[in-house]
Design an enzyme around this catalytic site. Structure first.
Site, PDB file in Angstrom:
ATOM      1  N   ASP A   1     -17.787   4.819 -18.453  1.00 38.01           N
ATOM      2  CA  ASP A   1     -18.271   4.333 -17.156  1.00 38.01           C
ATOM      3  C   ASP A   1     -19.790   4.193 -17.276  1.00 38.01           C
ATOM      4  OD1 ASP A   1     -16.943   4.570 -14.015  1.00 38.01           O
ATOM      5  OD2 ASP A   1     -19.122   4.364 -14.236  1.00 38.01           O
TER       6      ASP A   1
ATOM      7  N   LEU B   1      -0.786   2.941  -7.832  1.00 40.46           N
ATOM      8  CA  LEU B   1      -0.842   4.349  -7.436  1.00 40.46           C
ATOM      9  C   LEU B   1      -1.589   4.532  -6.118  1.00 40.46           C
ATOM     10  CD1 LEU B   1      -3.911   5.331  -8.375  1.00 40.46           C
ATOM     11  CD2 LEU B   1      -2.786   5.474 -10.592  1.00 40.46           C
ATOM     12  N   ARG B   2      -1.143   5.567  -5.386  1.00 42.89           N
ATOM     13  CA  ARG B   2      -1.733   5.859  -4.078  1.00 42.89           C
ATOM     14  C   ARG B   2      -2.694   7.028  -4.194  1.00 42.89           C
ATOM     15  NH1 ARG B   2       3.815   7.727  -1.790  1.00 42.89           N
ATOM     16  NH2 ARG B   2       3.760   8.449  -3.925  1.00 42.89           N
TER      17      ARG B   2
ATOM     18  N   ASN C   1       0.368  -4.739  -1.396  1.00 43.24           N
ATOM     19  CA  ASN C   1      -0.477  -4.073  -0.386  1.00 43.24           C
ATOM     20  C   ASN C   1      -0.361  -4.744   0.985  1.00 43.24           C
ATOM     21  OD1 ASN C   1      -1.310  -2.019  -1.985  1.00 43.24           O
ATOM     22  ND2 ASN C   1      -3.406  -2.732  -2.276  1.00 43.24           N
TER      23      ASN C   1
ATOM     24  N   PHE D   1       6.466   3.923   4.812  1.00 47.94           N
ATOM     25  CA  PHE D   1       5.469   3.097   5.516  1.00 47.94           C
ATOM     26  C   PHE D   1       5.942   2.626   6.878  1.00 47.94           C
ATOM     27  CE2 PHE D   1       1.676   2.541   2.970  1.00 47.94           C
ATOM     28  CZ  PHE D   1       2.053   3.280   1.870  1.00 47.94           C
ATOM     29  N   LEU D   2       6.583   3.549   7.587  1.00 47.96           N
ATOM     30  CA  LEU D   2       7.022   3.251   8.950  1.00 47.96           C
ATOM     31  C   LEU D   2       6.348   4.191   9.942  1.00 47.96           C
ATOM     32  CD1 LEU D   2      10.889   2.696   8.529  1.00 47.96           C
ATOM     33  CD2 LEU D   2       9.096   0.968   8.675  1.00 47.96           C
TER      34      LEU D   2
ATOM     35  N   GLY E   1      -6.268   2.539   6.648  1.00 50.07           N
ATOM     36  CA  GLY E   1      -7.653   2.401   6.169  1.00 50.07           C
ATOM     37  C   GLY E   1      -7.659   2.481   4.670  1.00 50.07           C
TER      38      GLY E   1
ATOM     39  N   CYS F   1      -8.287   0.000  -0.187  1.00 45.91           N
ATOM     40  CA  CYS F   1      -7.405  -1.036  -0.739  1.00 45.91           C
ATOM     41  C   CYS F   1      -6.852  -2.008   0.296  1.00 45.91           C
ATOM     42  CB  CYS F   1      -6.273  -0.374  -1.494  1.00 45.91           C
ATOM     43  SG  CYS F   1      -6.869   0.757  -2.747  1.00 45.91           S
TER      44      CYS F   1
END
Ligand code: UGA
Length: 443
Positions: free
Chosen positions: A30, A155-156, A216, A257-258, A265, A268
């Site tokens: 990095d 990935l989350r 997404n 996702f309900l 927010g 992503c």
């Protein structure tokens, strides 16, 4: 395999550690020297469950090396992954400068290496960064000596290590002439992950790039739809949680996702919606649903904020002081980017509220963020944050809040009032305890 990861952010660092965990020799580069300095001594710049443990273990085992000098590790790597940030610019378009620079650096250093030694340098670059459709093609045209594969990441935050070690699918966006070799390469990279054959999905590069945006946007659409339904529930007496149950047992819908709340927010969903929208506009496509998702999201937060404002106005409380539990955009992360809680803070400060904020993982960042804001106090303890406040607002569903003791909450508040933006408590129980309890899409 010797793998080079460029970018030590949420995706790069997690992927690097998971590759190390699965037996690869990993180099992680990095340009941020401070970040690399800390990582070398076992300190990560982000919070993510399991990350600290993996970082310390693999540093000790010598499976991972961090560097800010691409040159020092490039020649030792067999394959290169790009996991560099792709922020949006002020017009909503993706700014690929950092990715462009990294690829240019690789190309320059590889040319020097091949000219000066017989060293075999990596010529396969796997793009994990979220990049607009067509990015791979552009790189392939500009750098014909390299092979670019697009493999978007899903990935989350908050469960990134788990997701990386247990992927739902691995997308391989290839150029047709390399498709067979690319599949072989991915199978050897992921050999120890024990991924079933049907989870490797091969496609052209443009479709693979688009899959990331579509995923997404699709998930954000589900959240916005549920949020929209929740507003109707508040008007007609229906219950969003029961509605969710009724929907989720339909196998075509599923149960993820309900959750209605105060909106999505993070770094992503908002960014990718905007970027894809702007990309489509460039193709003369006006995306109606994608646009509506964002508007619904904004409206959901505003509605919740105005509910708080209206209550205090009706109760004739001048310059109310309220406590906000949770500031990060979701639980199990310290990430405050595009956090609904912070938008709520801005809305309430505009209405002359005083705020006490407590978040389990973002205390330092919040203290910094609000150091010049006399109406905001940041707390280290959830119950102390409640002292002297007119109401509690729950903005992020941390487990710590779910297991909080309502009787204790009541003791600390000036009045037993809760605005629950994440539906973590049960309305009958809260009523029984004497709370005025306002939640999302429930009576
Ligand atoms: C998202 C995607 O889920 C990942 O697959 C993707 O890799 C990642 O973006 C990315 O592009 O890098 P993330 O932003 O970490 O992951 O978080 P999510 O779990 O997707 O949650 C996003 C937002 O939606 C959060 O604010 C969350 O509170 C909200 N949400 C989620 C809801 O309001 N309701 C739900 O039912 C689910």
């Amino acid at each position: 395999m010797k793998i080079l990861l460029i970018g030590a952010g949420n995706i790069g660092l997690v992927t690097a550690l998971c590759f190390a965990e699965k037996g690869h020799q990993v180099f992680c580069v990095d340009i941020d020297q401070t970040k690399i300095g800390k990582l070398k001594s076992g300190v990560a710049s982000i919070f993510e469950p399991e990350l600290d443990f993996l970082l310390k273990s693999h540093l000790k085992l010598g499976n991972i090396q961090f560097s800010s000098q691409l040159e020092s590790v490039l020649n030792q790597s067999e394959v290169i992954f790009l996991a560099i940030g792709t922020p949006n610019d002020s017009t909503g378009q993706v700014d690929l400068t950092a990715v462009d620079n990294a690829v240019a650096d690789i190309a320059r250093l590889c040319t020097t290496a091949t000219n000066t030694s017989s060293a075999k340098v990596a010529k396969t670059i796997i793009i994990k960064s979220t990049a607009p459709p067509g990015t791979n093609k552009k790189f392939t045209e500009k750098y014909p000596n390299f092979k670019f594969i697009s493999s978007p990441e899903f990935l989350r935050e908050g469960s990134a290590i788990y997701d990386c070690l247990n992927p739902d699918r691995i997308i391989i966006g290839s150029h047709p002439e390399h498709a067979n070799d690319d599949l072989k390469l991915f199978k050897s990279i992921y050999e120890q992950f024990e991924i079933s054959e049907n989870k490797f999905i091969q496609m052209d590069t443009v479709t693979s790039e688009m899959t990331k945006y579509a995923a997404n946007i699709f998930l954000a659409a589900r959240v916005s739809l549920m949020n929209e339904f929740s507003r109707v529930c508040e008007r007609n007496g229906a219950d969003i949680e029961l509605l969710k149950k009724g929907l989720s047992l339909d196998h075509r819908i599923g149960n993820e996702f309900l959750n209605a709340g105060i909106g999505y927010g993070g770094s992503c969903f908002p960014k990718d919606l905007e970027a894809f929208n702007s990309y489509a506009t460039g193709l003369n496509e006006n995306l109606k649903i994608t646009n509506a998702i964002r508007k619904t999201n904004d409206l959901q937060l505003a509605n919740f904020g105005f509910k708080i404002v209206a209550y205090h106005k009706a109760a004739n409380i001048q310059n109310p002081t309220i406590c906000i539990w949770g500031a990060t955009f979701k639980p199990d992360t310290d990430d405050l980017r595009e956090a609904p809680a912070l938008k709520l803070v801005a809305l309430l400060l505009n209405r002359s509220f005083n705020l006490h904020i407590y978040d389990p993982k973002a205390e330092g960042a919040l203290t910094d963020l609000f150091k010049d804001q006399p109406n905001v106090k940041i707390f280290k303890n959830s119950y102390e944050a409640l002292d002297g406040t007119d109401a509690l607002v729950i903005a992020t569903e941390w487990n710590e809040f779910k297991s909080a003791n309502p009787t204790e909450i009541k003791k600390h508040l000036k009045a037993p009032v809760i605005f629950d933006g994440r539906n973590i408590f049960s309305p009958p129980q809260m009523r029984e305890l004497g709370f005025q309890y306002f939640s999302i899409g429930r009576q």
